[in-house]
Design a protein around this motif. Structure first.
Motif, PDB file in Angstrom:
ATOM      1  N   ILE A 277       0.871  -1.322  -0.326  1.00 55.76           N
ATOM      2  CA  ILE A 277      -0.043   0.410   0.805  1.00 55.76           C
ATOM      3  C   ILE A 277       0.975   1.087   0.018  1.00 55.76           C
ATOM      4  O   ILE A 277       0.801   1.928  -0.665  1.00 55.76           O
ATOM      5  N   LEU A 278       1.581   1.371   0.825  1.00 63.38           N
ATOM      6  CA  LEU A 278       2.847   2.906   1.213  1.00 63.38           C
ATOM      7  C   LEU A 278       3.496   2.553   0.111  1.00 63.38           C
ATOM      8  O   LEU A 278       3.975   4.417  -0.501  1.00 63.38           O
ATOM      9  N   PRO A 279       4.069   1.682  -1.061  1.00 68.05           N
ATOM     10  CA  PRO A 279       4.401   1.938  -1.653  1.00 68.05           C
ATOM     11  C   PRO A 279       3.866   2.959  -3.243  1.00 68.05           C
ATOM     12  O   PRO A 279       4.819   3.476  -3.774  1.00 68.05           O
TER      13      PRO A 279
ATOM     14  N   ASP B 152      12.270  -1.944   5.516  1.00 67.15           N
ATOM     15  CA  ASP B 152      11.390  -0.871   6.137  1.00 67.15           C
ATOM     16  C   ASP B 152      10.529  -0.828   5.559  1.00 67.15           C
ATOM     17  O   ASP B 152       9.497   0.012   5.812  1.00 67.15           O
ATOM     18  N   ILE B 153       9.514  -0.998   4.684  1.00 63.85           N
ATOM     19  CA  ILE B 153       8.614  -1.038   3.702  1.00 63.85           C
ATOM     20  C   ILE B 153       7.223  -1.459   4.731  1.00 63.85           C
ATOM     21  O   ILE B 153       6.689  -1.790   4.810  1.00 63.85           O
ATOM     22  N   SER B 154       8.133  -2.822   5.226  1.00 63.53           N
ATOM     23  CA  SER B 154       7.547  -3.850   6.434  1.00 63.53           C
ATOM     24  C   SER B 154       6.820  -2.798   7.400  1.00 63.53           C
ATOM     25  O   SER B 154       6.101  -3.064   8.396  1.00 63.53           O
ATOM     26  N   VAL B 155       7.948  -2.646   7.945  1.00 62.48           N
ATOM     27  CA  VAL B 155       7.905  -1.716   9.831  1.00 62.48           C
ATOM     28  C   VAL B 155       7.091  -0.666   9.371  1.00 62.48           C
ATOM     29  O   VAL B 155       6.187  -0.235  10.235  1.00 62.48           O
ATOM     30  N   ALA B 156       6.923   0.052   8.064  1.00 62.72           N
ATOM     31  CA  ALA B 156       6.467   1.196   7.831  1.00 62.72           C
ATOM     32  C   ALA B 156       4.673   0.479   7.744  1.00 62.72           C
ATOM     33  O   ALA B 156       3.814   1.547   8.593  1.00 62.72           O
ATOM     34  N   ALA B 157       4.995  -1.114   7.236  1.00 62.71           N
ATOM     35  CA  ALA B 157       3.671  -1.272   7.319  1.00 62.71           C
ATOM     36  C   ALA B 157       2.631  -1.144   8.074  1.00 62.71           C
ATOM     37  O   ALA B 157       1.850  -0.950   9.275  1.00 62.71           O
ATOM     38  N   SER B 158       3.876  -2.024   9.386  1.00 65.23           N
ATOM     39  CA  SER B 158       2.725  -2.488  10.430  1.00 65.23           C
ATOM     40  C   SER B 158       2.595  -1.598  11.147  1.00 65.23           C
ATOM     41  O   SER B 158       1.438  -1.584  12.472  1.00 65.23           O
ATOM     42  N   SER B 159       3.404  -0.244  11.374  1.00 68.75           N
ATOM     43  CA  SER B 159       3.119   0.886  12.147  1.00 68.75           C
ATOM     44  C   SER B 159       1.514   1.605  12.190  1.00 68.75           C
ATOM     45  O   SER B 159       1.330   2.349  12.626  1.00 68.75           O
TER      46      SER B 159
END
Lengths: 568, 330
Positions: free
Chosen positions: B64-66, B213-220
């Motif tokens: 989603i974020l990318p 980093d994308i995964s950490v961002a998504a999990s936030s």
């Protein structure tokens, strides 16, 4: 030379040099210090920098090309005339030539340099090992061994004056202690060797020995003649007569010492002939110490030792070699053909190959049937590779019994434990199967092809090797395609400054290769996923076809985008 | 007062944003789901309905974020062609970005709760007659029946004897591990296997860090993604703000290539910020000046700070019409 080609060459060379300098500085920080000999310092740093430079050459090339067409060929200079494609055609030729050079570099130069770097690391480790062994021998006043170890060290680090001094000192002290000995080095060299190939010349020797009442030699030569020609009646008679004479010799003319020597030789010789090999070896070794000049002892000891070496290794060889640099944690299936039902797995903790042979530490093998029943399970602390098998028993020089024997945890009932373990792979192959074997990244294409052939034979999947091969074949295409795209991208988004960009922009230019490195890694990863998927689905031939098709499409698109550029 | 042409631009911007976001979402979700499907070596097998839904939903959140960031960047670059109404277009971009983050995250949260538990987990495919090597346990199975292997030769580093036979080993898809059944059971996580085919699909270092980093961002965003949660809305808003602020970078210099690459670098830095702020060392450092409750706002605070810095830089830039004339001659 055309302007675009000249611009590209000059920019590329500048970027390459700068990148190499950066990697050289980085390699200086990575230098393992005491792990590498000082004499290899510069070469190691250069080799490491070269490896890192080549690994990242595609983003570096993309940066160089984009810079050439974006920054140096941008606005502010005289506007070019004509079609863009025609203007950059010479540059395209430069890219193609660079791509060819890159192919040679990744195919040959990089593996060679990686190999040279590994050799420097290996030789440094070996030198350290030899030095420690030499120092230990020096302290123990084992001068001959100290000389050998120091000589080995100086063969690698020839300029080391301190060790040269120690070697000279060890030599001097060794000579002093040797001068007290009666025997010379020749004492233990073989008396003579069997060179005759026909039974008649051997029989001539046997007759001569018999006439000199040297019954042991007569028996020896007659036995060999009989082995060559079992139908020869004279040889049979000679063996019989010599045996009788050895059993009841006329010893009346000999003194007590000679009688004792003759009895000992006869006993040793009989033990040898009765296949009591270790006992014979021990007896001849003891005789050699007591009677170093005796003709029979000089003749038979090397032969018995050779026979011993066929079934056992000498423990001093292991002591001298096993700590040398080698391959660790080797594991393979010895008969990986599916369908045979039984399987043998072999584990080796450490494998070392030196000039005297291949030695192993911590050998363990197990064979199981299709139902999981253990058919045999053996452990051995050490082993030596000889003619397709590992000798698992070791004997001290001159020893009577093996010091090391294989320990059979499970063996088939009624069968004698074997002193050796037969294995299919060669020592060279075995070195490819360990933890410290060549990595796919640094292996040459030739090595990868060897691994692709070897892996299925020893139980491993060839998938990973084929993937590495596919990715290696991809690199030249990637280099050219990325370069072509970089020309288009650079030109489309070229600078609009009349002169050079402002200082903050120049300062931030190093951000570009960093971002490009991530983009290139992503591009490479996408290809890896595609090739990996096709390999799983259809094997290596299909993967090769897909690589070629995908690269052809990408190349076409890159050229089409280039052709679509406007010169103004 | 907006003119008709500007309104048309704005409408086109809105439509383009929505379509681009949808396209990037579909592309990224499909690619991620395909890689995941191949990683578990299910080639040749069409995923059953529940498995397909589960795959797509699991692939959804990290993409989603990318997708939003790429869409926002493309939109910002398209704003360079605007001759008027840029302020409104930027405001609209900010709103679209913020709403996209908010509602896609809420949607992903909903789908994960509804769809994922239905499907059985996927397991990596292990083949018999292949020697697999891991850190401490290497193994070779003679035969396989579904998820059960028998018998299995095992080599364990550091044990004496190192070789042994286990009559059976079971692959546990839930834990992603292999259980060796014997006198004493052993368990091996398949992630530790060094020569499994799935290693081919593991990303290289730079890409792996990006995915992390994308995964950490998504999990936030994965906890309490609700419209009545202020913390969630604050994080979504601050992220939208910093992404829209990249407009400053998009027109930073008169060298478009430099601007594009720098914007990509900044987008990468935004992902890295999620990881860095949540790393223990940084949290320890921030703990000196922030209370636990204030720490929850460290991430939005970092994004707002970065946005303010970018806005300050924009003050130093020449007026947009000057820049546009010099760069595109218009």
């Amino acid at each position: 030379m055309d302007k675009s080609a000249r611009l590209l060459i000059v920019t590329s060379l500048g970027v390459y040099l700068l990148s190499f300098a950066v990697f050289a500085v980085y390699s200086l920080q990575q230098f393992p210090g005491e792990g590498i000999l000082d004499q290899f310092y510069v070469n190691w740093v250069l080799a490491n920098a070269f490896g890192q430079f080549v690994d990242r050459l595609i983003p570096i090339q993309a940066f160089a090309v984009a810079l050439a067409f974006s920054l140096f060929a941008g606005h502010g200079t005289r506007q070019p005339r004509g079609r863009f494609f025609d203007l950059v055609r010479p540059a395209l030729i430069v890219v193609l030539v660079s791509g060819f050079v890159y192919t040679l570099v990744v195919g040959f130069a990089e593996p060679a340099v990686a190999d040279a770097r590994q050799q420097m690391e290996y030789r440094s480790e070996l030198a350290r090992d030899l030095l420690n062994a030499g120092n230990e021998a020096y302290e123990q006043q084992d001068w001959n061994r100290a000389v050998t170890e120091y000589q080995g060290y100086l063969a690698i680090d020839s300029e080391n004056a301190e060790i040269e001094d120690r070697l000279a000192e060890a030599r001097r002290r060794g000579d002093e202690s040797d001068s007290g000995r009666e025997a010379t080095e020749e004492d233990f060299s073989p008396g003579y060797q069997v060179t005759e190939q026909d039974a008649e010349s051997l029989m001539e020797r046997a007759r001569e020995a018999m006439s000199e009442e040297d019954y042991i030699s007569a028996h020896y030569w007659a036995r060999i003649a009989l082995d060559l020609d079992p139908e020869r009646p004279e040889a049979q008679r000679m063996v019989q007569r010599a045996r009788e004479q050895m059993a009841s010799p006329d010893l009346s003319d000999l003194d007590e010492r000679e009688v004792q020597l003759f009895e000992q030789k006869r006993e040793a010789y009989t033990a040898w002939r009765n296949d009591e090999l270790f006992r014979a070896y021990n007896m001849f070794s003891e005789l050699a110490e007591e009677y170093p000049r005796d003709r029979d002892v000089r003749r038979y000891l090397p032969e018995v030792e050779n026979a011993v070496r066929n079934v056992a290794f000498l423990t001093d060889e292991i002591g001298r070699t096993i700590h040398r640099p080698g391959t660790t944690d080797i594991l393979f299936m010895d008969d990986a053909e599916v369908g045979s039902g039984e399987r043998t797995i072999v584990a080796i903790d450490r494998l070392v190959t030196t000039g005297t042979g291949t030695y192993a530490r911590g050998i363990e093998a197990m064979e199981i049937g299709a139902d999981g029943e253990t058919l045999f399970h053996v452990q051995a602390p050490y082993g030596k590779f000889r003619e397709g098998r590992f000798l698992l028993q070791g004997i001290d020089p001159g020893g009577r019994e093996p010091s090391y024997r294989p320990n059979y945890l499970v063996r088939p009932e009624g069968e004698q434990p074997l002193p050796a373990l037969e294995v299919e792979p060669s020592p060279q192959d075995l070195h490819m199967l360990g933890d410290s074997g060549p990595s796919f990244e640094s292996a040459s294409v030739e090595d990868l092809l060897v691994m692709a052939d070897l892996y299925p034979q020893v139980g491993y999947s060839d998938y990973t090797v084929h993937l590495a091969l596919g990715m290696r074949l991809l690199l030249p295409f990637s280099f050219i395609i990325v370069s072509f795209f970089s020309i288009s991208i650079g030109w489309t988004w070229r600078k609009r400054y009349i002169s050079r960009p402002p200082l903050p922009v120049i300062v931030l230019i190093p951000v570009i290769p960093v971002v490009l490195a991530v983009v290139a890694a992503l591009y490479h990863y996408l290809h890896r996923v595609i090739i990996g998927t096709v390999l799983l689905a259809g094997g290596f031939p299909l993967a090769l076809v897909v690589i070629i098709v995908v690269q052809a499409v990408l190349l076409f698109v890159a050229l089409a985008v280039l052709a679509g550029q406007s010169a103004s | 007062m907006l003119r008709f042409a500007e309104v048309k631009h704005i409408v086109r911007l809105f439509v383009r944003f929505v379509l681009l976001l949808a396209a990037f979402l579909v592309l990224f979700v499909a690619a991620t789901a395909a890689v995941r499907w191949v990683t578990f070596h299910q080639l040749g097998n069409a995923p059953p309905g529940s498995a397909l839904a589960s795959l797509l939903v699991q692939a959804g959140r990290p993409t989603i974020l990318p997708a939003i960031i790429v869409t926002t960047l493309v939109t910002l670059f398209s704003l360079l062609r605007f001759s008027a109404g840029r302020a409104f277009a930027l405001l609209l971009t900010f709103l679209l970005t913020g709403l996209s983050i908010t509602f896609t995250m809420i949607g992903a949260d909903y789908l994960e709760h509804v769809v994922s538990p239905v499907s059985a987990p996927l397991g990596r495919r292990l083949d018999p007659n292949i020697l697999y090597r891991a850190d401490n346990i290497d193994f070779y199975a003679l035969d396989r029946d579904g998820a059960v292997f028998e018998p299995v030769l095992v080599h364990e580093t550091g044990r004496d004897p190192a070789l042994s036979v286990f009559q059976q080993a079971e692959q546990d898809r839930d834990s992603g591990s292999l259980l060796f059944r014997g006198a004493t059971d052993r368990q091996l996580g398949l992630d530790a296997v060094e020569n499994g085919y799935w290693k081919a699909f593991e990303a290289p270092q730079h890409v792996e860090q990006l995915f992390r980093d994308i995964s950490v961002a998504a999990s936030s965003f994965d906890e309490n993604a609700r419209l009545d949660n202020i913390d969630f809305l604050l994080l979504s808003g601050s992220l939208a703000l910093v992404l829209t602020s990249l407009w400053v970078v998009v027109r930073l210099s008169r060298w478009p290539l430099f601007n594009i690459i720098l914007s990509l670098g900044m987008a990468r830095a935004v992902f890295a910020t999620f990881y860095v702020i949540q790393s223990p060392s940084v949290r320890d450092f921030l703990g000196i000046v922030l209370s636990n409750q204030e720490m929850e706002y460290a991430l939005p605070g970092a994004f707002v700070t970065l946005s303010v810095l970018l806005l300050l830089v924009s003050v130093l830039l020449p007026p947009f019409h000057h820049w546009k004339r010099e760069v595109s001659g218009g």
